[in-house]
Design an enzyme around this catalytic site. Structure first.
Site, PDB file in Angstrom:
ATOM      1  N   ASN A   8       0.930  -1.420   0.065  1.00  0.00           N
ATOM      2  CA  ASN A   8      -0.052   0.061  -0.055  1.00  0.00           C
ATOM      3  C   ASN A   8       0.727   1.224   0.037  1.00  0.00           C
ATOM      4  OD1 ASN A   8      -1.876   2.140   0.588  1.00  0.00           O
ATOM      5  ND2 ASN A   8      -2.318   1.341   2.566  1.00  0.00           N
ATOM      6  N   TRP A   9       0.878   1.820  -1.216  1.00  0.00           N
ATOM      7  CA  TRP A   9       1.957   2.961  -1.245  1.00  0.00           C
ATOM      8  C   TRP A   9       1.487   4.405  -0.566  1.00  0.00           C
ATOM      9  CZ3 TRP A   9       4.336   3.341  -6.992  1.00  0.00           C
ATOM     10  CH2 TRP A   9       4.893   1.896  -7.124  1.00  0.00           C
ATOM     11  N   LYS A  10       0.028   4.363  -0.308  1.00  0.00           N
ATOM     12  CA  LYS A  10      -0.680   5.424   0.329  1.00  0.00           C
ATOM     13  C   LYS A  10      -0.182   6.660  -0.662  1.00  0.00           C
ATOM     14  CE  LYS A  10      -0.326   3.257   4.721  1.00  0.00           C
ATOM     15  NZ  LYS A  10      -0.145   3.258   6.302  1.00  0.00           N
ATOM     16  N   HIS A  93      -9.560   0.810   4.585  1.00  0.00           N
ATOM     17  CA  HIS A  93      -8.262   1.250   5.569  1.00  0.00           C
ATOM     18  C   HIS A  93      -8.434   1.983   6.682  1.00  0.00           C
ATOM     19  CE1 HIS A  93      -4.215   2.610   6.363  1.00  0.00           C
ATOM     20  NE2 HIS A  93      -3.818   1.440   6.057  1.00  0.00           N
ATOM     21  N   GLU A  95      -7.148   4.692   7.856  1.00  0.00           N
ATOM     22  CA  GLU A  95      -6.755   6.049   7.473  1.00  0.00           C
ATOM     23  C   GLU A  95      -7.915   6.444   6.803  1.00  0.00           C
ATOM     24  OE1 GLU A  95      -3.040   5.477   5.503  1.00  0.00           O
ATOM     25  OE2 GLU A  95      -2.302   5.056   7.431  1.00  0.00           O
ATOM     26  N   GLU A 165      -5.364  -5.114  10.364  1.00  0.00           N
ATOM     27  CA  GLU A 165      -4.268  -3.939  10.871  1.00  0.00           C
ATOM     28  C   GLU A 165      -4.671  -3.329  12.235  1.00  0.00           C
ATOM     29  OE1 GLU A 165      -2.384  -2.843   6.699  1.00  0.00           O
ATOM     30  OE2 GLU A 165      -4.112  -1.574   7.252  1.00  0.00           O
ATOM     31  N   GLY A 171       2.384   2.301  10.811  1.00  0.00           N
ATOM     32  CA  GLY A 171       3.318   3.429  10.490  1.00  0.00           C
ATOM     33  C   GLY A 171       4.020   3.898  11.802  1.00  0.00           C
ATOM     34  N   SER A 210       3.410  -2.071  10.148  1.00  0.00           N
ATOM     35  CA  SER A 210       4.885  -1.999  10.443  1.00  0.00           C
ATOM     36  C   SER A 210       5.440  -3.646  10.209  1.00  0.00           C
ATOM     37  CB  SER A 210       5.254  -1.632  11.987  1.00  0.00           C
ATOM     38  OG  SER A 210       4.695  -0.263  12.234  1.00  0.00           O
ATOM     39  N   GLY A 231       2.941  -1.147   4.387  1.00  0.00           N
ATOM     40  CA  GLY A 231       2.912   0.412   4.097  1.00  0.00           C
ATOM     41  C   GLY A 231       4.137   0.668   3.844  1.00  0.00           C
TER      42      GLY A 231
END
Ligand code: PGA
Length: 257
Positions: A8-10, A93, A95, A165, A171, A210, A231
């Site tokens: 997941n490159w965000k 997700h 976020e 997650e 992160g 992570s 991530g």
């Protein structure tokens, strides 16, 4: 069951950086039984699909809108993703839940939209730090699963990938221990079992938060951890390639067992 490594490159990388990373990944030897997925930002999806033609690496969206089309400025539909060759999409997700107010009901609608277009939904769930501290993490994940997945029959459920997650691990450099991961993955597997063994034995459950080369082997060694949603480490060609290699080790040891 296959082992999945999904990146997941965000909201990271520009076009040149995206091309450089894809350029390395397309030469990576994907081990037997391993599925690799990358989720670059929307502007780079079509390019990623083109560049990865002839490889087994799949390209995913990071989100989609629940409606097929309409006056929804700034949004992207599942049919648009399907039309450029995207075959998977992350949904729910943390976020998206936190910053864009996505509810389980909306996430369920997004999953429906993706399934209608033949796109694999990667459904994210996971508790926040305070929920783990108060011991409600199993209930939270149960509610997220029920809230988003209750409308689907077994055939639809079998097409979904789940990513657990824990929000406190995303992160942050904090990772769930292998024990904590297996405990929750086992719980999710048990929930899937209520729909029958064929669902429970088909749906991969990925760990995210992570996950990196130095902890992946331990996490992936768990029976109910079928790979990772990555991530930070997915932004680095070397680290992501290492994760693919480690997933291959998991497959090899599963073949021996
Ligand atoms: P992280 O992100 O690996 O950087 O913790 C995982 C994710 O949010 O999918």
């Amino acid at each position: 069951m296959r082992t999945i490594v999904a990146g997941n490159w965000k909201m990271h990388k520009d076009r040149a950086e995206a091309l450089a990373l894809i350029g390395v990944l397309k030469d990576v030897q994907v081990p037997t039984g391993v599925e690799v997925i990358i989720a670059p930002p929307f502007p780079f999806l079509a390019m990623a699909v083109e560049e990865l033609k002839g490889t087994s690496i799949r390209v995913a969206g990071q989100n989609c809108h629940e409606k097929a089309q309409g006056a929804f400025t700034g949004e992207v539909s599942a049919s648009m993703l399907a039309s450029i060759g995207v075959t998977a999409c992350i949904v729910g997700h943390s976020e998206r839940r936190q910053y864009f107010g996505e509810s389980d009901a909306i996430i369920g609608e997004k999953i429906q939209a993706l399934l209608e277009r033949g796109i694999t939904p990667i459904f994210c769930c996971g508790e926040r730090k305070e929920e783990r501290m108060t011991g409600s993490h199993f209930d939270v994940v149960t509610e997220q699963m029920k809230g988003a997945l209750r409308m689907f029959d077994n055939d639809a459920l079998k097409k979904i990938v789940i990513a657990y997650e824990p929000v406190w691990a995303i992160g942050t450099g904090l990772t769930a221990t292998a024990y904590q991961a297996q405990e929750m993955h086992g719980h999710i597997r048990a929930l899937l079992h209520t729909h029958g063994a064929s669902v429970a034995e088909t749906v991969p459950i990925l760990y995210g938060g992570s996950c990196k080369p130095d902890n992946a082997a331990e996490l992936f060694a768990n029976p109910d951890v079928n790979g990772g949603l990555i991530g930070g480490a997915a932004l680095d060609a070397h680290q992501f390639s290492e994760l693919i290699r480690i997933a291959g080790e998991r497959e090899r040891s599963a073949a021996i067992r």
